[in-house]
Write a protein that holds these residues in place. Structure first.
Motif, PDB file in Angstrom:
ATOM      1  N   ARG A 136       0.847  -1.194   0.000  1.00 50.10           N
ATOM      2  CA  ARG A 136       0.000   0.000   0.000  1.00 50.10           C
ATOM      3  C   ARG A 136       0.880   1.241   0.000  1.00 50.10           C
ATOM      4  O   ARG A 136       2.011   1.217   0.495  1.00 50.10           O
ATOM      5  CB  ARG A 136      -0.888   0.011   1.240  1.00 50.10           C
TER       6      ARG A 136
ATOM      7  N   GLY B  20       1.868  -3.594  -5.171  1.00 47.78           N
ATOM      8  CA  GLY B  20       0.625  -3.050  -5.703  1.00 47.78           C
ATOM      9  C   GLY B  20       0.872  -2.159  -6.910  1.00 47.78           C
ATOM     10  O   GLY B  20       1.998  -1.710  -7.152  1.00 47.78           O
TER      11      GLY B  20
ATOM     12  N   GLU C 230      -2.637   1.723  -5.501  1.00 42.40           N
ATOM     13  CA  GLU C 230      -2.209   1.285  -4.175  1.00 42.40           C
ATOM     14  C   GLU C 230      -2.454   2.313  -3.065  1.00 42.40           C
ATOM     15  O   GLU C 230      -2.253   2.013  -1.896  1.00 42.40           O
ATOM     16  CB  GLU C 230      -0.733   0.878  -4.189  1.00 42.40           C
TER      17      GLU C 230
END
Length: 276
Positions: A190, A228, A233
């Motif tokens: 993330r 991601g 993300e």
């Protein structure tokens, strides 16, 4: 569209069930070739492109001890899971039936774009370990006992899942041992400003070295971490709701086309809009 409201109300009135499969995009969710259920457990408030990216990457990533011959997309099905544990309190800001309708649109986009069967289910379980055991019991009874279960998470959710403070006074191993016995996790990094990409990518190596508090190094073998997409993300449901509240339309690019159309037409977030 499927009548989610009546099925939701029926489920809320029962005390004997902890999970209900509501809807499947294809005629059959578990085929003879199916060996793994990918579980996307979220608030879906609203669904967004980050959810779609998480599913897409999990479909092509090698999971567990699968051989190349048994890790194709055709052997996996996707379950969108909504927890209604706190259904006695008015869900905010979108009602559960509106979230289920948005999940319906996401499910069809998953099937249409990614070519896999996608189902929608509800549960009254709140803990991952209880959800895992409930799903295993349901599918073993109604389908087959040869399925594996992979929960799809963002890195921030993984950190919360493995945080000892949420399980006190129980130890982390005692609380989550059965979860990792029956399930594993696929995790995307993330970009939410909390942990650097480098730190996230090194998380499993730290776990293998015993450097993650109270976490057995062997659990690293049940967690599959991938990077991601830069475009998705940092997307979250809460950030989308904040943009909607501001009155800007920039949130539209952060969710999928059919979900954006539903929000625009049905206005499930009108209650959070800033008064004129």
């Amino acid at each position: 569209m499927f009548d989610f409201e009546s099925h939701l109300n029926s489920f809320l009135k029962t005390t004997s069930k902890s999970f209900k499969l509501l809807f499947v995009t294809n005629n059959q969710f578990v085929l003879p070739i199916t060996n793994r259920i990918l579980v996307l457990d979220s608030s879906f408030n609203p669904p967004h492109k980050g959810h779609l990216s998480l599913v897409a990457k999990s479909l092509t990533h090698k999971l567990g001890d699968e051989s190349a011959a048994h890790s194709s997309m055709n052997s996996r099905s996707v379950l969108l899971l909504l927890s209604i544990k706190n259904a006695d309190k008015p869900p905010q800001p979108a009602k559960f039936e509106d979230r289920l309708k948005m999940m319906y649109h996401l499910a069809h986009e998953i099937t249409d774009q990614l070519g896999v069967s996608c189902a929608i289910g509800i549960t009254n379980c709140s803990l991952f370990v209880d959800k895992a055991l409930t799903l295993e019991g349901y599918f073993k009874k109604n389908y087959t006992d040869r399925l594996s279960y992979t929960f799809l998470l963002g890195y921030d959710t993984l950190v919360r899942l493995l945080s000892p403070k949420y399980y006190e006074p129980r130890s982390l191993q005692d609380a989550l041992g059965s979860f990792f016995n029956t399930s594993d996790c696929f995790v995307l990094t993330r970009n939410d400003g909390h942990d650097s990409l480098e730190s996230q990518l090194q998380y499993l190596e730290r776990m293998k070295k015993g450097m993650v508090a109270d976490t057995p190094p062997t659990w690293a073998d049940k967690i599959f971490l991938a990077r991601g997409d830069a475009a998705t993300e940092n997307i979250s449901s809460s950030s989308i709701r904040e943009i909607i509240q501001s009155g800007s339309n920039s949130w539209i690019s952060k969710t999928t086309p059919s979900v954006a159309s539903f929000i625009t037409e049905q206005r499930p977030y009108d209650d959070i809009r800033t008064p004129p």
